[in-house]
Write an enzyme that holds these catalytic residues in place. Structure first.
Site, PDB file in Angstrom:
ATOM      1  N   ASP A  43       0.985  -1.180   0.031  1.00  0.00           N
ATOM      2  CA  ASP A  43      -0.079   0.054   0.015  1.00  0.00           C
ATOM      3  C   ASP A  43       0.860   1.311   0.169  1.00  0.00           C
ATOM      4  O   ASP A  43       1.167   1.921   0.922  1.00  0.00           O
ATOM      5  CB  ASP A  43      -0.947   0.050   1.280  1.00  0.00           C
ATOM      6  CG  ASP A  43      -1.991  -1.259   1.020  1.00  0.00           C
ATOM      7  OD1 ASP A  43      -1.831  -1.658  -0.056  1.00  0.00           O
ATOM      8  OD2 ASP A  43      -2.339  -1.675   2.190  1.00  0.00           O
ATOM      9  N   HIS A  67      -3.244  -2.539  -4.429  1.00  0.00           N
ATOM     10  CA  HIS A  67      -4.609  -1.590  -4.412  1.00  0.00           C
ATOM     11  C   HIS A  67      -4.277  -0.855  -5.683  1.00  0.00           C
ATOM     12  O   HIS A  67      -3.875   0.450  -5.371  1.00  0.00           O
ATOM     13  CB  HIS A  67      -5.018  -0.774  -3.167  1.00  0.00           C
ATOM     14  CG  HIS A  67      -5.400  -2.031  -2.101  1.00  0.00           C
ATOM     15  ND1 HIS A  67      -6.802  -2.181  -2.240  1.00  0.00           N
ATOM     16  CD2 HIS A  67      -5.103  -2.198  -0.951  1.00  0.00           C
ATOM     17  CE1 HIS A  67      -6.834  -2.883  -0.874  1.00  0.00           C
ATOM     18  NE2 HIS A  67      -5.919  -2.845  -0.406  1.00  0.00           N
ATOM     19  N   LYS A 102     -11.770  -6.483  -3.898  1.00  0.00           N
ATOM     20  CA  LYS A 102     -13.220  -6.777  -2.894  1.00  0.00           C
ATOM     21  C   LYS A 102     -14.174  -6.327  -3.901  1.00  0.00           C
ATOM     22  O   LYS A 102     -15.081  -5.439  -3.461  1.00  0.00           O
ATOM     23  CB  LYS A 102     -13.056  -5.672  -1.939  1.00  0.00           C
ATOM     24  CG  LYS A 102     -11.769  -5.892  -0.718  1.00  0.00           C
ATOM     25  CD  LYS A 102     -12.048  -5.081   0.501  1.00  0.00           C
ATOM     26  CE  LYS A 102     -10.850  -5.382   1.557  1.00  0.00           C
ATOM     27  NZ  LYS A 102      -9.574  -4.846   1.185  1.00  0.00           N
ATOM     28  N   PHE A 103     -14.623  -7.037  -4.920  1.00  0.00           N
ATOM     29  CA  PHE A 103     -15.769  -6.888  -5.706  1.00  0.00           C
ATOM     30  C   PHE A 103     -16.880  -7.227  -5.132  1.00  0.00           C
ATOM     31  O   PHE A 103     -16.975  -8.078  -3.961  1.00  0.00           O
ATOM     32  CB  PHE A 103     -15.530  -8.004  -6.807  1.00  0.00           C
ATOM     33  CG  PHE A 103     -14.550  -7.788  -7.738  1.00  0.00           C
ATOM     34  CD1 PHE A 103     -14.724  -6.687  -8.749  1.00  0.00           C
ATOM     35  CD2 PHE A 103     -13.601  -8.507  -7.811  1.00  0.00           C
ATOM     36  CE1 PHE A 103     -13.690  -6.412  -9.839  1.00  0.00           C
ATOM     37  CE2 PHE A 103     -12.597  -8.212  -8.914  1.00  0.00           C
ATOM     38  CZ  PHE A 103     -12.606  -7.386  -9.835  1.00  0.00           C
ATOM     39  N   SER A 256     -10.100  -7.844  10.021  1.00  0.00           N
ATOM     40  CA  SER A 256      -8.957  -7.709  11.354  1.00  0.00           C
ATOM     41  C   SER A 256      -9.389  -6.284  12.057  1.00  0.00           C
ATOM     42  O   SER A 256      -8.818  -5.862  12.670  1.00  0.00           O
ATOM     43  CB  SER A 256      -7.397  -7.517  10.853  1.00  0.00           C
ATOM     44  OG  SER A 256      -7.222  -6.514   9.948  1.00  0.00           O
TER      45      SER A 256
END
Length: 375
Positions: A43, A67, A102-103, A256
């Site tokens: 990230d 991402h 994360k579709f 988490s």
């Protein structure tokens, strides 16, 4: 967990032989080869940082999580862009690319988001993930899109085009000389037609040129992960073949973050849909092992992993980030929770020496795995 599932004591090499998904089989073997069960969550903010991090940490990891929409300067060119360059580094250092997309949408929309648009995620990412709040049919839609993509890329279309004036062998052998001494084509003797007034195809008219288009489909032996790079594209991590062209999906079953709203019912629904789509779903992003049935062999990747500072021991205190993220050590996640791959982000990306810190996480996570399987 109330009972220990057999996969918790089974070495990755044996689980590879039992895997129903080709990419899961490959990943387990890669983990054994590299002695690593580490995923780096990259990230960062720029494409240059992303590629630099993949170069430095690549030897220590088996999965590189991205991402793409966080990255400024992401080049979408499918041949020479950021995804293609990342694919070259994946082949060189031996890791899989996991786009943390994360579709969550209707089936048709996620199919287009996965295979088309600016990013064309399916072209360069071996693995992606989905939140099934939109329903189980979304997973089926993604699986169908991946299957169609694989069918298409496993064959290259070879096209041959020739354009030219017909040669004499196409015509009648009878020839007569012209007034200037050159030999005439039979059609020239009769106004451009054969003596019966028809051309070679039996149609009235004259032939000016012939265009021939030939197409054939030839199999491609290895995945086409944007393999049009010229520099370093031929470099392949030693000891293992290229990954299969199959694509894999992880279901986001647990998170988490503090206050996460994913219920036990939602998590169980993830397990059920994974069992229904074993040829596409590799496993889960979760906080614990969700393998419960005897035939379950899903892989589990877990974020929120952090080591205490150097010198404090593997079970030292680790704090959250103040924004809801809760951390656990590799030892707890692998030995107590039973996960397979730990996902580490800022513990590595913000370190003074990301390469050395990645190696430290690799060692500690692998030691935890060896203890779990009794080696």
């Amino acid at each position: 967990m109330s009972t220990r599932h057999p996969t918790l004591a089974t070495p990755f090499a044996e689980r590879a032989n039992q895997a129903t998904h080709p990419l899961t089989n490959y990943l387990f073997r890669l983990m054994e080869l590299k002695r690593s069960n580490l995923c780096l969550s990259a990230d960062v903010q720029s494409a240059r940082q992303l590629l630099d991090l993949a170069e430095k940490a690549g030897p220590a990891i088996v999965v590189f999580k991205t991402h793409y929409d966080l990255i400024s300067g992401w080049d979408y060119n499918p041949q020479i862009g950021t995804g293609a360059k990342l694919a070259v580094l994946a082949r060189k250092h031996g890791f899989l690319i996991f786009e943390d997309r994360k579709f969550v949408d209707i089936g048709k929309t996620v199919q287009m988001q996965y295979t088309a648009g600016t990013a064309r995620i399916i072209e360069w990412a071996h693995i992606t993930n989905a939140n099934i709040d939109a329903g189980k049919d979304m997973v089926r839609a993604l699986a169908e899109a991946a299957a169609k993509w694989k069918e298409r890329i496993n064959y290259e279309v070879k096209t041959s085009v020739t354009v030219g004036t017909p040669v004499s062998e196409h015509f009648d052998d009878a020839e007569e000389p012209s007034e200037d001494g050159r030999r005439l084509d039979p059609r020239e003797q009769n106004g451009g037609f054969y003596r019966d007034g028809r051309d070679a195809d039996g149609r009235k008219g004259s032939i000016v040129s012939i265009t021939t288009v030939t197409q054939s489909f030839e199999p491609v032996d290895s995945p086409r992960l944007s393999k049009n790079m010229t520099e370093g594209d031929e470099v392949l991590f030693p000891g293992i073949e290229e990954p299969p062209s199959d694509r894999g999906l992880l279901l986001l079953a647990q998170m988490s973050s503090r206050g996460c709203l994913m219920t036990k019912e939602y998590t169980q629904a993830c397990v059920e849909v994974a069992r229904e789509h074993k040829s596409f779903v590799m496993g889960f992003v979760s906080q614990e092992s969700l393998n419960t049935e005897p035939e379950d062999n899903f892989i589990h990747m877990t974020p929120g992993c952090k080591l205490p500072p150097q010198g404090e021991g593997e079970n030292g205190h680790v704090e959250g980030d103040g924004l809801g993220q809760q951390y656990n050590t590799p030892s707890k996640l692998i030995n107590v929770c039973g996960v397979d791959i730990v996902i580490v982000g800022r513990g590595i990306t913000t370190a003074m020496d990301p390469q050395k810190e990645a190696e430290r996480y690799q060692r500690e996570a692998w030691r935890a795995y060896l203890r779990r399987v009794g080696q």
